[in-house]
Design a protein around this motif. Structure first.
Motif, PDB file in Angstrom:
ATOM      1  N   ASN A 292       0.806  -1.212   0.000  1.00 20.07           N
ATOM      2  CA  ASN A 292       0.000   0.000   0.000  1.00 20.07           C
ATOM      3  C   ASN A 292       0.844   1.270   0.000  1.00 20.07           C
ATOM      4  O   ASN A 292       0.381   2.332  -0.391  1.00 20.07           O
ATOM      5  CB  ASN A 292      -0.937   0.042   1.220  1.00 20.07           C
ATOM      6  CG  ASN A 292      -2.062  -0.966   1.115  1.00 20.07           C
ATOM      7  OD1 ASN A 292      -2.413  -1.383   0.017  1.00 20.07           O
ATOM      8  ND2 ASN A 292      -2.608  -1.363   2.251  1.00 20.07           N
ATOM      9  N   CYS A 293       2.085   1.135   0.471  1.00 15.81           N
ATOM     10  CA  CYS A 293       2.964   2.303   0.494  1.00 15.81           C
ATOM     11  C   CYS A 293       3.995   2.221  -0.616  1.00 15.81           C
ATOM     12  O   CYS A 293       5.046   2.863  -0.547  1.00 15.81           O
ATOM     13  CB  CYS A 293       3.668   2.395   1.852  1.00 15.81           C
ATOM     14  SG  CYS A 293       2.508   2.661   3.172  1.00 15.81           S
ATOM     15  N   ASN A 294       3.699   1.427  -1.629  1.00 18.11           N
ATOM     16  CA  ASN A 294       4.592   1.287  -2.781  1.00 18.11           C
ATOM     17  C   ASN A 294       5.984   0.801  -2.423  1.00 18.11           C
ATOM     18  O   ASN A 294       6.967   1.250  -2.999  1.00 18.11           O
ATOM     19  CB  ASN A 294       4.705   2.618  -3.540  1.00 18.11           C
ATOM     20  CG  ASN A 294       3.404   2.926  -4.228  1.00 18.11           C
ATOM     21  OD1 ASN A 294       2.723   2.030  -4.719  1.00 18.11           O
ATOM     22  ND2 ASN A 294       3.048   4.196  -4.230  1.00 18.11           N
ATOM     23  N   ILE A 295       6.045  -0.086  -1.442  1.00 22.30           N
ATOM     24  CA  ILE A 295       7.343  -0.681  -1.102  1.00 22.30           C
ATOM     25  C   ILE A 295       7.342  -2.111  -1.630  1.00 22.30           C
ATOM     26  O   ILE A 295       6.377  -2.852  -1.422  1.00 22.30           O
ATOM     27  CB  ILE A 295       7.552  -0.659   0.425  1.00 22.30           C
ATOM     28  CG1 ILE A 295       7.678   0.786   0.899  1.00 22.30           C
ATOM     29  CG2 ILE A 295       8.792  -1.450   0.818  1.00 22.30           C
ATOM     30  CD1 ILE A 295       7.760   0.934   2.402  1.00 22.30           C
ATOM     31  N   ASP A 296       8.423  -2.495  -2.286  1.00 21.89           N
ATOM     32  CA  ASP A 296       8.524  -3.827  -2.855  1.00 21.89           C
ATOM     33  C   ASP A 296       8.594  -4.856  -1.742  1.00 21.89           C
ATOM     34  O   ASP A 296       9.629  -5.005  -1.079  1.00 21.89           O
ATOM     35  CB  ASP A 296       9.797  -3.902  -3.722  1.00 21.89           C
ATOM     36  CG  ASP A 296       9.984  -5.249  -4.388  1.00 21.89           C
ATOM     37  OD1 ASP A 296      10.924  -5.391  -5.181  1.00 21.89           O
ATOM     38  OD2 ASP A 296       9.191  -6.174  -4.097  1.00 21.89           O
ATOM     39  N   ASN A 297       7.476  -5.580  -1.504  1.00 21.97           N
ATOM     40  CA  ASN A 297       7.455  -6.470  -0.354  1.00 21.97           C
ATOM     41  C   ASN A 297       8.214  -7.769  -0.590  1.00 21.97           C
ATOM     42  O   ASN A 297       8.318  -8.613   0.281  1.00 21.97           O
ATOM     43  CB  ASN A 297       6.022  -6.736   0.140  1.00 21.97           C
ATOM     44  CG  ASN A 297       5.141  -7.328  -0.937  1.00 21.97           C
ATOM     45  OD1 ASN A 297       5.624  -7.932  -1.890  1.00 21.97           O
ATOM     46  ND2 ASN A 297       3.845  -7.136  -0.785  1.00 21.97           N
ATOM     47  N   LYS A 298       8.750  -7.932  -1.782  1.00 23.91           N
ATOM     48  CA  LYS A 298       9.619  -9.098  -1.982  1.00 23.91           C
ATOM     49  C   LYS A 298      11.028  -8.758  -1.557  1.00 23.91           C
ATOM     50  O   LYS A 298      11.788  -9.606  -1.114  1.00 23.91           O
ATOM     51  CB  LYS A 298       9.595  -9.539  -3.447  1.00 23.91           C
ATOM     52  CG  LYS A 298       8.260 -10.098  -3.847  1.00 23.91           C
ATOM     53  CD  LYS A 298       8.339 -10.834  -5.190  1.00 23.91           C
ATOM     54  CE  LYS A 298       7.003 -11.455  -5.577  1.00 23.91           C
ATOM     55  NZ  LYS A 298       5.840 -10.578  -5.409  1.00 23.91           N
ATOM     56  N   LYS A 299      11.358  -7.480  -1.703  1.00 25.55           N
ATOM     57  CA  LYS A 299      12.722  -7.065  -1.356  1.00 25.55           C
ATOM     58  C   LYS A 299      12.813  -6.676   0.117  1.00 25.55           C
ATOM     59  O   LYS A 299      13.786  -6.976   0.794  1.00 25.55           O
ATOM     60  CB  LYS A 299      13.090  -5.875  -2.239  1.00 25.55           C
ATOM     61  CG  LYS A 299      14.517  -5.435  -2.123  1.00 25.55           C
ATOM     62  CD  LYS A 299      14.841  -4.354  -3.145  1.00 25.55           C
ATOM     63  CE  LYS A 299      16.274  -3.854  -2.939  1.00 25.55           C
ATOM     64  NZ  LYS A 299      16.487  -2.499  -3.443  1.00 25.55           N
ATOM     65  N   TYR A 300      11.794  -5.975   0.619  1.00 26.76           N
ATOM     66  CA  TYR A 300      11.840  -5.454   1.978  1.00 26.76           C
ATOM     67  C   TYR A 300      10.903  -6.191   2.912  1.00 26.76           C
ATOM     68  O   TYR A 300       9.827  -6.627   2.525  1.00 26.76           O
ATOM     69  CB  TYR A 300      11.459  -3.972   1.995  1.00 26.76           C
ATOM     70  CG  TYR A 300      12.507  -3.092   1.374  1.00 26.76           C
ATOM     71  CD1 TYR A 300      12.411  -2.691   0.041  1.00 26.76           C
ATOM     72  CD2 TYR A 300      13.603  -2.669   2.109  1.00 26.76           C
ATOM     73  CE1 TYR A 300      13.380  -1.886  -0.531  1.00 26.76           C
ATOM     74  CE2 TYR A 300      14.577  -1.859   1.546  1.00 26.76           C
ATOM     75  CZ  TYR A 300      14.464  -1.478   0.233  1.00 26.76           C
ATOM     76  OH  TYR A 300      15.426  -0.689  -0.335  1.00 26.76           O
ATOM     77  N   LYS A 301      11.353  -6.294   4.154  1.00 25.17           N
ATOM     78  CA  LYS A 301      10.487  -6.868   5.198  1.00 25.17           C
ATOM     79  C   LYS A 301      10.435  -5.864   6.335  1.00 25.17           C
ATOM     80  O   LYS A 301      11.318  -5.015   6.462  1.00 25.17           O
ATOM     81  CB  LYS A 301      11.111  -8.174   5.737  1.00 25.17           C
ATOM     82  CG  LYS A 301      11.180  -9.275   4.725  1.00 25.17           C
ATOM     83  CD  LYS A 301       9.952 -10.157   4.778  1.00 25.17           C
ATOM     84  CE  LYS A 301       9.898 -11.124   3.635  1.00 25.17           C
ATOM     85  NZ  LYS A 301       9.206 -10.627   2.466  1.00 25.17           N
TER      86      LYS A 301
END
Lengths: 336, 666
Positions: A292-301
């Motif tokens: 939802n905040c345009n953060i790549d959830n595959k890269k970032y946790k």
């Protein structure tokens, strides 16, 4: 030269009087009589105003001289009294001091400062919170669906259809993720509002939230942070119980208990016969929230944790009624 | 849900330790407490369809041996002669019914059943309805009971072709629009599926033959119909959370098992209309092993992990690099990999996870926030050392009082406040502080000086809500030094509070030129109060609280109040002024003026002269009599370069006096 005023006599009278004084109040009286607004010196000054210049000048010089001598004499006498006082007068040193008592900051402010300084020392960045929030930042972006019970008018305070009083500090996660650059390591705290009122709930209370977003954040890291914080706060190695829970914005979600401070795990009424007291909630940030905040959830946790500040304070000091924090009874607050 | 401990124990093969069960359920996310021989089990809000005994037992089945009480061998003596036609089978994936004859519905419901209903807040009706409710509590499958004699030959699920009026079992009339999907027999509508039955097939104590339906009605059918009839029931609420299909048929079997414990009945076989597309009933989620171990941050031996994988009650297959999980439809809480991870760790135990530190790059601290905190901390330290206790009040206050404070019609109202005393957002900190004062006075805590730092809210012209952080303090007259010979006035408390204000603005905010101007206020006494102006903007107010205003709080004391905005600004660079080595010369001057001339006018006149080497102008005392006042001021002269002589300083002093004479016409 007609000397209307016998300055010499005035000086003699003064000296004899002052030598007779043996206390401060008499000395003060003499001072007022000679040097006061309506005193002897001033009266003469008023009277010589009307005479001619030459005589006036002469009187002026003599008067000034007299005034100076009298003043010096009186000052010296005052000093003598003071010295005497200090050498001879015996005072009861056990009497209480005078003027203000040092008051204190509110216990919640104190707790916040303590916890904040801990996290700052762990390199967290502080961001200030907003009390008024809109539905998107408080609910939608945190994966809380429209029909979730916490959104109902029974549980949340609304100002209008869009604006509400925030129900948790997690809204700041969204603000931070949208505005700041990754990686993030942030704490925020402040007032939160829920439509609830009983012995352990008030409609307004304080929360502190912390979260980290980076490429290699793990569940083990979250546990590390929680353990170390609790050891710091309770000033000893604390026994914890971490168990499964549910928050829409974290997955997995956990609640952390500490061993009951009352019975030390042996079971009592305070811990409802369980031996544990719930102290905070935490979890790994839900991938949808990152998305939802345009953060790549595959890269970032991400990991996140939230602490109820009244609650943790009540546990530490064994306070039973949460209302005490907002009644602002001086007898209660001044104990901290 | 609640359950009697003794009832729960009947489901376990071996003797159980109830504390162990409690701890285990809590560990799995179902917070459980023991109270009065009952187990209170809370179900997390993503597992609402687990709020029944069978689901709870399911969670424990890999830790304990659970007895299977469902005896599938039920004698079937009567025929199902009522046909079932499901025309809308996207809305109904399965429909089962069983019929019972010769039931005695007059008998009292057995105590164990009644007890369980009562602790779960279900009202008692009659024998059969109570038992079906009991079964629903245990299995999570809603059941519907009809008088079999009133159902004419067939049960059909379809849209009605024209508007119709029905009466529910509660005798309420409802208008049904055409195309509403209902269950009806040859003649009448028998129920709004999954929500409520109609009056005509109602079951009472005289009913002898009944039909019990157990069906899977889809969520969207329920929601649609709830909206049309504007009603939701226990049953419809359960349907909205997805049902475990395994229980749909089993509930009917178990129902017969239970009834037969209490009376002899004749029952039919279970009639089934099932439309489940098996592939729809499951979804698959792959979990990469490396992803899992990286996610939790611990390396767990696969052999060990396998043991816990088996405990999660979800079918899975192990491959070289991943696991594949088969998720049943009713597990609506499992949608992504992380949900599976949660299920696994739950069983493995979070307490077994070993904590790990990690490296994080250092960041530049946020300077703006930092400075603001320094200012707030200075204010708190300053005021606490002066004996002011910090307090914290609610952000919401009483509308009736707020109306007087803001005088505006744009109060920011809370749509759903908890009480009338807390129904608008505060625009000012005064209300809370006065209430705190009253609270303490009522408890004989008379020596009360308090301050608060918090947000206040106002609306601007465009109706936008503005948030302002402010400091306010309150103090009663009795706490201030009573006598002071340097001021002629009887009540010099205003100046004591003013000194606090000066210290905050000049020393903490480091702003030199603030002004006070008299103003009208609805809550401050107009003779003893003023607005605080900085850089042409009002930043606060100071003064004695108006007695009329205090009447609302039933307070008679004299209270002083100061409120000021918390300034948000960068910490200013301090410009150091050189300190002279040469001596100071001080000259006292006394000025007699008309009463209406303000002190600051005199000072401004002196300052405007810009006399060289005049380094300080200090107020000493004031004396008022009739329409004149006499002000004593001490002038201090000092040079950076040399010792000033008396002659020079006298000359400057006279210059000043002459200038004042001229300006003040004195």
């Amino acid at each position: 030269m007609q000397n209307k005023y016998n300055f010499k006599k005035i000086m003699e009278d003064f000296l004899s009087e002052i030598n007779k004084t043996n206390n401060l109040s008499d000395l003060n009286e003499i001072k007022i009589r000679y040097l006061g607004r309506n005193g002897i010196i001033n009266n003469i000054i008023k009277n010589i105003k009307h005479i001619n210049n030459d005589l006036k000048r002469e009187y002026g010089i003599l008067l000034n001289d007299l005034k100076k001598k009298i003043t010096n004499c009186i000052d010296e006498k005052f000093l003598n009294f003071e010295n005497l006082f200090q050498k001879e007068e015996k005072i009861d040193i056990s009497l209480p001091g005078i003027n203000e008592n040092y008051a204190s900051e509110h216990i919640i402010t104190k707790t916040i400062k303590e916890i904040e300084s801990y996290f700052i020392s762990q390199n967290f960045e502080f961001i200030k919170g907003k009390e008024l929030e809109n539905q998107y930042f408080n609910f939608d972006a945190l994966n809380i669906k429209k029909d979730h019970p916490s959104r109902s008018k029974n549980e949340t305070f609304y100002i209008n259809n869009k604006i509400l009083l925030r129900t948790h500090t997690s809204n700041m996660q969204i603000h931070a993720m949208k505005k700041k650059e990754l990686p993030l390591k942030i704490i925020s705290y402040g007032k939160v509002f829920r439509r609830d009122s009983d012995i352990s709930h008030t409609p307004m209370f304080h929360q502190l939230e912390g979260f980290i977003i980076d490429e290699k954040i793990t569940l083990a890291n979250l546990k590390f942070i929680i353990l170390n914080f609790l050891n710091f706060f309770f000033k000893k190695k604390i026994k914890i119980n971490m168990r499964s829970s549910y928050f829409p914005f974290t997955e997995p979600s956990m609640e952390v208990d500490i061993e009951c401070i009352n019975c030390l795990g042996k079971k009592c009424d305070l811990c409802k016969q369980s031996g544990w007291i719930e102290i905070l909630g935490c979890g790994m940030i839900h991938p949808d929230v990152l998305k939802n905040c345009n953060i790549d959830n595959k890269k970032y946790k991400g990991l996140a944790f939230g602490i109820g500040l009244e609650r943790i304070t009540m546990i530490r000091y064994k306070i039973k009624d949460i209302k005490l924090f907002f009644e602002n009874n001086i007898e209660f607050l001044s104990q901290f | 849900m609640k359950i009697k401990i003794n009832l729960l124990k009947e489901w376990f093969e071996e003797k159980i330790d109830i504390y162990e069960i409690t701890n285990l359920l809590t560990k799995y996310g179902f917070e459980t407490i023991i109270e009065d021989n009952l187990l209170h089990i809370s179900v997390p809000s993503n597992r609402l369809n687990a709020e029944n005994l069978f689901s709870i037992l399911n969670e424990l089945k890999n830790d304990y041996k659970i007895i299977n009480k469902i005896d599938k061998n039920i004698i079937t003596e009567i025929k199902n002669n009522i046909k079932v036609i499901i025309k809308e089978h996207e809305y109904c994936k399965a429909y089962y019914y069983i019929t019972i004859e010769n039931i005695n519905n007059e008998i009292k419901t057995p105590n164990e059943i009644l007890e369980h209903l009562k602790i779960n807040n279900i009202n008692s009706n009659n024998f059969i309805i109570d038992i079906t409710n009991y079964i629903t509590l245990l299995t999570g499958q809603p059941l519907s009971v009809y008088d079999k004699e009133k159902i004419k030959s067939v049960i059909i699920l379809e849209k009605i072709k024209k508007n119709k009026i029905i009466k529910t079992i509660n005798n309420t009339e409802i208008n049904l629009k055409k195309n509403t999907i209902v269950l009806h027999d040859k003649e009448n509508i028998i129920s709004i599926p999954g929500i409520i039955n109609t009056f005509n097939s109602k079951v009472d104590i005289n009913t002898k033959n009944i039909l019990i339906e157990s069906a899977l009605f889809e969520k969207n059918l329920i929601k649609k119909n709830e909206k049309i009839i504007n009603l939701s029931t226990e049953s419809s609420n359960i349907f909205k959370n997805e049902i475990n299909f395994k229980n749909t048929e089993n509930s009917l079997i178990y129902l017969i098992n239970i009834i037969k414990k209490f009376q002899n009945i004749k029952n039919s076989k279970i009639k089934k209309n099932v439309y489940i597309n098996q592939s729809e009933n499951f979804k698959f989620i792959n979990l990469n092993k490396k992803y899992f171990f990286n996610f939790i941050g611990n390396n767990i031996e696969e052999k060990v992990l396998d043991e816990f994988l088996k405990k999660i009650n979800i079918e899975f297959k192990t491959f070289k690099n991943h696991w594949k999980f088969k998720i049943p439809k009713y597990r609506t809480d499992i949608k992504i990999k992380e949900n599976i991870i949660s299920e696994i760790i739950k069983k493995y135990g979070y307490n077994k996870i070993k904590e790990e530190n990690f490296i994080f790059t250092a960041k530049q601290p946020n300077i703006k926030e930092f400075n603001e905190k320094i200012i707030k901390n200075k204010i708190i330290n300053f005021l606490t050392s002066k004996g002011f206790q910090e307090v914290i009040n609610y952000t919401f206050v009483e509308e009736n009082i707020e109306k007087i404070i803001t005088n505006k019609k744009n109060l920011i109202k809370i749509v759903n406040p908890m009480s009338e005393k807390l129904n608008v957002l505060r625009s000012n900190l005064i209300q809370g502080l006065i209430k705190n004062f009253k609270f303490n006075i009522n408890r004989d805590n008379e020596k009360v000086k308090m301050f608060e730092i918090g947000y206040t809210y106002t609306t601007n012209i465009k109706n936008k809500i503005k948030e302002e952080e402010r400091l306010a303090l309150i103090c009663s007259k009795d706490l201030i030094i009573k006598e002071n010979k340097d001021y002629t006035y009887e009540d010099i408390n205003f100046y004591i509070i003013k000194k606090i204000l000066e210290n905050i603005v000049e020393k903490i905010y480091k702003e030199k030129n603030f002004k006070l101007i008299k103003t009208h206020s609805s809550y401050l006494n107009s003779n003893y109060s003023a607005d605080i102006i900085l850089k042409k903007k009002k930043i606060g107010e100071i003064g004695l609280i108006e007695k009329e205003f205090l009447k609302f709080f039933e307070i008679k004391n004299n209270l002083y109040f100061l409120q000021i905005n918390i300034l948000k600004k960068k910490e200013k660079e301090i410009k150091i002024e050189e300190v002279s080595k040469f001596p100071k010369i001080k000259k006292d001057i006394s000025i007699l003026v008309e009463k209406n001339i303000l002190y600051e006018e005199i000072i401004n006149h002196i300052k405007n002269l810009k006399v060289k080497n005049l380094i300080n102008i200090e107020f000493i005392s004031i004396y008022e009599k009739e329409n004149k006042k006499s002000i004593n001021i001490k002038l201090t002269f000092q040079s950076l370069k040399k010792t000033l002589t008396d002659k020079i300083t006298n000359k400057k002093t006279n210059l000043i006096l002459e200038h004042l004479k001229e300006k003040l016409n004195n």
